[in-house]
Design an enzyme around this catalytic site. Structure first.
Site, PDB file in Angstrom:
ATOM      1  N   THR A  30      -5.279  -5.471  10.669  1.00 40.93           N
ATOM      2  CA  THR A  30      -6.367  -4.758   9.981  1.00 40.93           C
ATOM      3  C   THR A  30      -6.716  -5.383   8.636  1.00 40.93           C
ATOM      4  O   THR A  30      -7.735  -5.021   8.041  1.00 40.93           O
ATOM      5  CB  THR A  30      -5.978  -3.287   9.744  1.00 40.93           C
ATOM      6  N   CYS A  34      -0.679  -1.130   2.377  1.00 43.45           N
ATOM      7  CA  CYS A  34      -0.400   0.299   2.220  1.00 43.45           C
ATOM      8  C   CYS A  34       0.893   0.529   1.449  1.00 43.45           C
ATOM      9  O   CYS A  34       1.692  -0.379   1.237  1.00 43.45           O
ATOM     10  CB  CYS A  34      -0.230   0.975   3.596  1.00 43.45           C
ATOM     11  N   ARG A  63      -6.827  -5.816   1.629  1.00 44.37           N
ATOM     12  CA  ARG A  63      -7.514  -4.816   0.808  1.00 44.37           C
ATOM     13  C   ARG A  63      -6.744  -3.490   0.864  1.00 44.37           C
ATOM     14  O   ARG A  63      -5.986  -3.232   1.806  1.00 44.37           O
ATOM     15  CB  ARG A  63      -8.958  -4.614   1.275  1.00 44.37           C
ATOM     16  N   CYS A  65      -5.573   0.297   1.318  1.00 47.54           N
ATOM     17  CA  CYS A  65      -5.785   1.372   2.285  1.00 47.54           C
ATOM     18  C   CYS A  65      -6.526   2.528   1.615  1.00 47.54           C
ATOM     19  O   CYS A  65      -6.197   2.923   0.495  1.00 47.54           O
ATOM     20  CB  CYS A  65      -4.437   1.845   2.816  1.00 47.54           C
ATOM     21  N   CYS A  68      -3.818   6.010   1.824  1.00 44.54           N
ATOM     22  CA  CYS A  68      -2.640   6.187   0.955  1.00 44.54           C
ATOM     23  C   CYS A  68      -2.852   5.679  -0.458  1.00 44.54           C
ATOM     24  O   CYS A  68      -2.014   5.902  -1.330  1.00 44.54           O
ATOM     25  CB  CYS A  68      -1.417   5.522   1.574  1.00 44.54           C
ATOM     26  N   ASP A 439      27.138  11.874 -30.472  1.00 40.36           N
ATOM     27  CA  ASP A 439      26.161  12.950 -30.580  1.00 40.36           C
ATOM     28  C   ASP A 439      26.858  14.303 -30.449  1.00 40.36           C
ATOM     29  O   ASP A 439      27.697  14.509 -29.553  1.00 40.36           O
ATOM     30  CB  ASP A 439      25.103  12.795 -29.481  1.00 40.36           C
TER      31      ASP A 439
END
Length: 490
Positions: A30, A34, A63, A65, A68, A439
């Protein structure tokens, strides 16, 4: 982690959100990348490849998603945890140094040559400083497109692009949508109701215990600079191009962030500072898993897991406040800091609340008459010595600072002892292993839990908590019924 193929595949197949930001999954079929927790059906393993950064995935031609939104994942926790050159570079890039000063400016701050910085970033992250900064500009552009009504040309320059053309090309390349299409697809209700205010969601890895985080910030708030109002911690911000006001509200799965800026070029830097302030890129499961191995700490962790370390938006400011807080109560420290703010802070307008000033810079404090400070002479000398070192640039405590060098420089200043050094290391330098055995709150908690009583013995015992001793401090402090451990009433 991205080189461990089998482990990455298991994380993707189980949609494990703990690994969001640790690596990015690219799908060859694709050409999309993601988060590991992406809700879509996981691709076949043979179609996956893994990248250490969003910039590396973009460099490889993938590129983002649309489901998400991997560019909005929590940052990798290692950039806050580690103290090496790559981690320091990543913190500086997130703060916008490359956009403001270029790669030579980044290299100068790190004390390395441009070639050395580029080589180390490429080797570990698969992308150089320019590509990493470009990925950040794309994310900033998307935030402005979706959360404001600004014209696209204004967004382009506010996000740091040199031209509208490069803005359009980058947005299309990274998100596969034109800027106007991104705005149309924005979810209803995400835009700010108040003109000039941006409403954002700051993600984090669960679990997160907001009690000590927001309780500490509210209880120690400097009048005029910070306040708790209507369930939100609000404060003023001094930024490279101007100033701002932020309101941060804890929610179950995110922190609601409302930002008002005088110059939108400060957006990405302001977000990075807010994330550091709240320690939002931490990996709480890794921290808590180690601390639970100590049977003394285990009940504290199980009772309220996910404690974060409250940090700061301005290291110099916190260092000054740490000295003001030496051997005095929280209320007295707030009073001293408030007087400095009134005397040297820059006045601002706050239509929505009671914020009145920016905290004064070291340069502004350098001209202050120390005799006017209502504190012991030795502490006045310590404060003026610290301010002089900060104002001259001899002492650097910013996000790109070398932590060990800064520790040594602090310890060399008159009147700054181990407690102050470790307090600044924990809150200002962001060292996750900073520890404060002297402390009072830590010693009181240790005594109540049956831990060693002396600082030396407690330090030896704390070795089993390393490298997360700053988080152990938060759990120890939480044993005391002090306002810093509770969310304040609205």
């Amino acid at each position: 982690m991205h080189t461990d193929f089998a482990r990455c595949v298991r994380a993707v197949q189980s949609k494990d959100a703990r690994f969001d930001g640790w690596f990015f999954t690219a799908v060859r079929t694709t050409r999309i990348y993601c988060r590991p927790s992406c809700p879509v059906v996981p691709p076949k393993p043979e179609n996956m490849s893994f990248h250490p950064s969003a910039a590396a995935a973009q460099q490889a031609g993938y590129r983002a998603c649309k489901r998400c939104r991997p560019d909005a994942a929590p940052g990798s926790p290692q950039w806050d945890e580690r103290a090496d050159v790559v981690a320091r570079a990543m913190r500086l890039i997130a703060d916008g140094v490359v956009d403001r000063e270029g790669v030579p400016g980044l290299a100068t701050r790190l004390g390395y040559s441009t070639r050395q910085v580029e080589r180390q970033l490429l080797a570990e992250l698969g992308a150089g400083p320019l590509a990493l900064a470009r990925a950040q500009r794309a994310q900033t552009a998307r935030l402005l497109i979706e959360t404001s009504e600004l014209p696209m040309a204004d967004i382009a320059f506010a996000a740091g692009f040199a031209s509208v053309r490069s803005f359009n090309e980058t947005v299309r390349e990274v998100f596969a949508l034109a800027p106007t299409e991104l705005r149309r697809r924005a979810r209803p209700g995400v835009r700010s109701a108040a003109p000039g205010t941006l409403s954002l969601r700051l993600p984090f890895r669960r679990p997160m215990c907001p009690d000590n985080l927001f309780g500490h910030l509210a209880a120690t708030a400097v009048p005029g600079v910070e306040e708790w109002r209507n369930g939100a911690y609000r404060r003023t911000l001094t930024l490279p191009y101007g100033h701002g006001i932020v309101a941060l509200t804890p929610r179950p799965d995110h922190v609601e962030c409302r930002l008002s800026l005088t110059d939108l070029r400060d957006l990405s830097g302001a977000i990075a500072r807010c994330r550091r302030l709240l320690d939002l890129d931490a990996d709480p499961e890794a921290v808590d898993a180690l601390l639970q191995e100590d049977p003394v700490l285990a009940p504290l962790v199980l009772k309220a897991p996910g404690r974060r370390v409250p940090r700061t938006v301005d290291a110099d400011e916190f260092a000054v406040r740490a000295v003001l807080g030496q051997q005095v109560s929280t209320a007295a420290a707030r009073t001293h800091a408030g007087r400095l703010v009134t005397a040297r802070g820059t006045p601002i307008d706050d239509p929505e609340g009671g914020l009145t000033h920016l905290f004064p810079s070291a340069a502004a404090l350098a001209s202050l008459d120390s005799e006017s400070l209502a504190m012991p002479r030795t502490r006045r000398a310590t404060l003026t010595g610290l301010i002089a070192a900060l104002a001259s640039g001899d002492l650097h405590l910013g996000i790109g600072a070398d932590r060990q060098r800064a520790r040594a420089q602090l310890a060399a200043l008159p009147g700054i002892g181990p407690w102050t050094v470790e307090c600044i290391a924990m809150r200002a330098l962001g060292d996750p292993d900073a520890f404060m055995p002297t402390d009072l709150g830590v010693r009181r908690a240790a005594a109540g839990l049956g831990l060693p009583a002396t600082p030396a013995a407690l330090t030896r015992h704390s070795a089993r908590w390393s490298p997360w001793r700053a988080y152990a401090v938060q759990y120890l402090w939480a044993t005391d019924d002090h306002p810093i451990n509770h969310l304040p009433a609205n």
